[in-house]
Scaffold this motif. Structure first.
Motif, PDB file in Angstrom:
ATOM      1  N   UNK A  83       8.143  50.700  17.307  1.00  0.00           N
ATOM      2  CA  UNK A  83       6.881  51.160  16.787  1.00  0.00           C
ATOM      3  C   UNK A  83       5.799  50.014  16.580  1.00  0.00           C
ATOM      4  N   UNK A  84       6.135  48.975  16.542  1.00  0.00           N
ATOM      5  CA  UNK A  84       5.133  47.790  16.718  1.00  0.00           C
ATOM      6  C   UNK A  84       4.508  47.694  17.953  1.00  0.00           C
ATOM      7  N   UNK A  85       5.582  47.868  18.938  1.00  0.00           N
ATOM      8  CA  UNK A  85       4.719  47.790  20.290  1.00  0.00           C
ATOM      9  C   UNK A  85       4.072  48.928  20.697  1.00  0.00           C
ATOM     10  N   UNK A  86       4.461  50.254  20.067  1.00  0.00           N
ATOM     11  CA  UNK A  86       3.131  51.494  20.315  1.00  0.00           C
ATOM     12  C   UNK A  86       1.918  50.905  19.829  1.00  0.00           C
ATOM     13  N   UNK A  87       1.972  50.495  18.451  1.00  0.00           N
ATOM     14  CA  UNK A  87       0.864  50.095  17.618  1.00  0.00           C
ATOM     15  C   UNK A  87      -0.140  49.179  18.701  1.00  0.00           C
ATOM     16  N   UNK A  88       0.543  48.085  19.019  1.00  0.00           N
ATOM     17  CA  UNK A  88       0.105  47.100  19.666  1.00  0.00           C
ATOM     18  C   UNK A  88      -0.770  47.756  21.052  1.00  0.00           C
ATOM     19  N   UNK A  89      -0.138  48.574  21.659  1.00  0.00           N
ATOM     20  CA  UNK A  89      -0.386  49.294  22.843  1.00  0.00           C
ATOM     21  C   UNK A  89      -1.610  50.091  22.536  1.00  0.00           C
ATOM     22  N   UNK A 122      25.170  49.115  12.023  1.00  0.00           N
ATOM     23  CA  UNK A 122      24.573  49.783  13.023  1.00  0.00           C
ATOM     24  C   UNK A 122      23.207  50.379  12.542  1.00  0.00           C
ATOM     25  N   UNK A 123      23.121  50.958  11.308  1.00  0.00           N
ATOM     26  CA  UNK A 123      21.902  51.549  10.911  1.00  0.00           C
ATOM     27  C   UNK A 123      20.925  50.363  10.815  1.00  0.00           C
ATOM     28  N   UNK A 124      21.227  49.141  10.486  1.00  0.00           N
ATOM     29  CA  UNK A 124      20.042  48.011  10.457  1.00  0.00           C
ATOM     30  C   UNK A 124      19.719  47.726  11.914  1.00  0.00           C
ATOM     31  N   UNK A 125      20.507  47.928  12.762  1.00  0.00           N
ATOM     32  CA  UNK A 125      20.126  47.631  14.244  1.00  0.00           C
ATOM     33  C   UNK A 125      19.185  48.821  14.771  1.00  0.00           C
ATOM     34  N   UNK A 126      19.613  50.006  14.293  1.00  0.00           N
ATOM     35  CA  UNK A 126      18.625  51.092  14.944  1.00  0.00           C
ATOM     36  C   UNK A 126      17.276  51.016  14.122  1.00  0.00           C
ATOM     37  N   UNK A 127      17.262  50.448  12.804  1.00  0.00           N
ATOM     38  CA  UNK A 127      15.848  50.363  12.265  1.00  0.00           C
ATOM     39  C   UNK A 127      15.376  49.290  12.782  1.00  0.00           C
ATOM     40  N   UNK A 128      15.970  48.421  13.443  1.00  0.00           N
ATOM     41  CA  UNK A 128      15.284  47.319  13.893  1.00  0.00           C
ATOM     42  C   UNK A 128      14.772  47.608  15.419  1.00  0.00           C
ATOM     43  N   UNK A 129      15.526  48.002  16.073  1.00  0.00           N
ATOM     44  CA  UNK A 129      15.002  48.791  17.300  1.00  0.00           C
ATOM     45  C   UNK A 129      13.785  49.621  17.146  1.00  0.00           C
ATOM     46  N   UNK A 130      13.816  50.514  16.265  1.00  0.00           N
ATOM     47  CA  UNK A 130      12.870  51.477  16.248  1.00  0.00           C
ATOM     48  C   UNK A 130      11.605  50.783  15.584  1.00  0.00           C
ATOM     49  N   UNK A 131      11.808  50.005  14.507  1.00  0.00           N
ATOM     50  CA  UNK A 131      10.627  49.081  13.988  1.00  0.00           C
ATOM     51  C   UNK A 131       9.877  48.223  15.167  1.00  0.00           C
ATOM     52  N   UNK A 132      10.734  47.644  16.186  1.00  0.00           N
ATOM     53  CA  UNK A 132      10.112  46.976  17.176  1.00  0.00           C
ATOM     54  C   UNK A 132       9.344  48.046  18.279  1.00  0.00           C
TER      55      UNK A 132
END
Length: 62
Positions: A13-19, A1-11
């Motif tokens: 974060x990447x979306x925020x940087x692109x925006x 579950x922690x890996x899934x949370x980090x994956x979501x937060x990473x995505x």
């Protein structure tokens, strides 16, 4: 579950940087809209002034 949370937060974060990168490239239209508003206001005042002048000339029969 922690890996899934980090994956979501990473995505997210990447979306925020692109925006943020996209926002820097988009022109700011606020100044243009303010200038348009001023111009429309000035035109409105000039039209009202000319309408009064026309009415005055019509009264005088010129």
């Amino acid at each position: 579950m922690n890996d899934e949370m980090f994956t979501v937060f990473g995505a997210v974060n990447d979306l925020n940087e692109r925006l943020k990168r996209v926002e820097k490239q988009v022109p700011d239209y606020n100044a243009d809209l303010i200038e348009i508003g001023r111009t429309v206001g000035l035109l409105h005042a000039k039209i009202a002034e000319l309408e009064k002048e026309i009415a005055r000339l019509n009264k005088e029969g010129v």
